[in-house]
Design a protein around this motif. Structure first.
Motif, PDB file in Angstrom:
ATOM      1  N   HIS A 111      97.424  44.585  11.210  1.00 34.70           N
ATOM      2  CA  HIS A 111      97.228  45.983  10.802  1.00 34.70           C
ATOM      3  C   HIS A 111      96.362  46.064   9.553  1.00 34.70           C
ATOM      4  O   HIS A 111      95.472  46.922   9.457  1.00 34.70           O
ATOM      5  CB  HIS A 111      98.578  46.650  10.569  1.00 34.70           C
ATOM      6  CG  HIS A 111      98.451  48.029   9.997  1.00 34.70           C
ATOM      7  ND1 HIS A 111      97.966  49.093  10.731  1.00 34.70           N
ATOM      8  CD2 HIS A 111      98.719  48.504   8.758  1.00 34.70           C
ATOM      9  CE1 HIS A 111      97.952  50.174   9.963  1.00 34.70           C
ATOM     10  NE2 HIS A 111      98.395  49.845   8.761  1.00 34.70           N
TER      11      HIS A 111
ATOM     12  N   PRO B 205      93.105  47.809  11.504  1.00 35.01           N
ATOM     13  CA  PRO B 205      93.936  48.963  11.868  1.00 35.01           C
ATOM     14  C   PRO B 205      93.400  49.736  13.072  1.00 35.01           C
ATOM     15  O   PRO B 205      94.144  50.470  13.712  1.00 35.01           O
ATOM     16  CB  PRO B 205      93.943  49.813  10.600  1.00 35.01           C
ATOM     17  CG  PRO B 205      92.743  49.386   9.835  1.00 35.01           C
ATOM     18  CD  PRO B 205      92.523  47.936  10.174  1.00 35.01           C
TER      19      PRO B 205
ATOM     20  N   SER C 175      99.627  50.180  13.715  1.00 38.56           N
ATOM     21  CA  SER C 175     100.955  50.248  13.107  1.00 38.56           C
ATOM     22  C   SER C 175     101.451  48.839  12.801  1.00 38.56           C
ATOM     23  O   SER C 175     101.090  47.881  13.468  1.00 38.56           O
ATOM     24  CB  SER C 175     101.936  50.928  14.069  1.00 38.56           C
ATOM     25  OG  SER C 175     103.240  50.911  13.536  1.00 38.56           O
ATOM     26  N   THR C 176     102.312  48.748  11.801  1.00 34.42           N
ATOM     27  CA  THR C 176     102.994  47.474  11.519  1.00 34.42           C
ATOM     28  C   THR C 176     104.305  47.374  12.284  1.00 34.42           C
ATOM     29  O   THR C 176     104.958  46.338  12.249  1.00 34.42           O
ATOM     30  CB  THR C 176     103.280  47.329  10.012  1.00 34.42           C
ATOM     31  OG1 THR C 176     104.116  48.417   9.605  1.00 34.42           O
ATOM     32  CG2 THR C 176     101.992  47.301   9.202  1.00 34.42           C
ATOM     33  N   SER C 177     104.686  48.431  12.989  1.00 31.19           N
ATOM     34  CA  SER C 177     105.955  48.453  13.718  1.00 31.19           C
ATOM     35  C   SER C 177     105.786  47.932  15.135  1.00 31.19           C
ATOM     36  O   SER C 177     105.001  48.478  15.915  1.00 31.19           O
ATOM     37  CB  SER C 177     106.502  49.881  13.774  1.00 31.19           C
ATOM     38  OG  SER C 177     107.614  49.932  14.648  1.00 31.19           O
TER      39      SER C 177
ATOM     40  N   GLN D  97     105.684  50.237  18.250  1.00 30.84           N
ATOM     41  CA  GLN D  97     104.509  51.028  18.592  1.00 30.84           C
ATOM     42  C   GLN D  97     103.567  50.295  19.551  1.00 30.84           C
ATOM     43  O   GLN D  97     102.444  50.744  19.789  1.00 30.84           O
ATOM     44  CB  GLN D  97     103.750  51.410  17.316  1.00 30.84           C
ATOM     45  CG  GLN D  97     104.573  52.258  16.373  1.00 30.84           C
ATOM     46  CD  GLN D  97     105.058  53.537  17.032  1.00 30.84           C
ATOM     47  OE1 GLN D  97     104.275  54.290  17.606  1.00 30.84           O
ATOM     48  NE2 GLN D  97     106.362  53.781  16.970  1.00 30.84           N
TER      49      GLN D  97
END
Length: 177
Positions: free
Chosen positions: A56, A60, A65-67, A70
């Motif tokens: 990310h 990006p 997202s870093t999640s 997602q």
């Protein structure tokens, strides 16, 4: 189970994410995934989280997202494998390449623009889908993100530096944004 509510349709082998453009294909669920009910539930998941932080930050546009929630996260084999249950920890390449299994995987990743295939069996399955015209997106290949595999990444002295190398190698497979 996760302390967070899991996305609808999540199983030990697959975490769907409607609207995601990027996904990860691993090899197969194991004991931890069977117990917790989602893919990449233990050490591999911790390394996936580390990878997403780096990806990310660097791209990006590809990794918004870093999640992990997602992204689509699935496996090249949907059956749980671990020695106490099946006598092994991974399927054979032949099993992963069976037509019914490839059809399942093709459905799970069909809506994605790009996939990261992690590990030999995942790479074989995604290559077969690409070669057969059943996945149209971009693909990058990386080693599995189990801690044992990460520890074998050359050029790093600890997990963060090895994860950084893994990310560099992965991003080098896609044109700069």
């Amino acid at each position: 189970m996760s302390s967070l509510p899991l996305p609808a349709g999540t199983t030990a082998h697959a975490q769907p994410c409607p609207g995601a453009r990027t996904g990860f294909v691993f090899i197969c669920p194991g004991r931890h995934e069977a117990n917790r009910g989602y893919p990449c539930a233990a050490g591999t998941g911790a390394n996936l989280n580390r990878v997403l932080e780096v990806l990310h930050q660097r791209r990006p546009d590809l990794f918004p997202s870093t999640s992990r929630w997602q992204y689509v996260v699935t496996n090249s084999w949907d059956r749980v494998e671990y020695p106490a249950l099946t006598g092994r920890s991974v399927p054979t390449e032949g099993e992963v390449l069976m037509p019914a299994n490839l059809e399942r995987l093709a459905r799970e990743i069909a809506a994605l623009e790009r996939v990261v295939a992690c590990g030999a069996q995942a790479q074989a399955a995604v290559r077969a889908l690409k070669a057969g015209g059943r996945f149209q997106g971009d693909v990058a290949f990386g080693r599995h993100l189990s801690q044992r595999s990460v520890n074998m990444i050359p050029g790093g002295t600890d997990t963060p530096s090895r994860i950084a190398r893994w990310c560099e190698d992965l991003l080098a497979q896609w044109p700069a944004g």
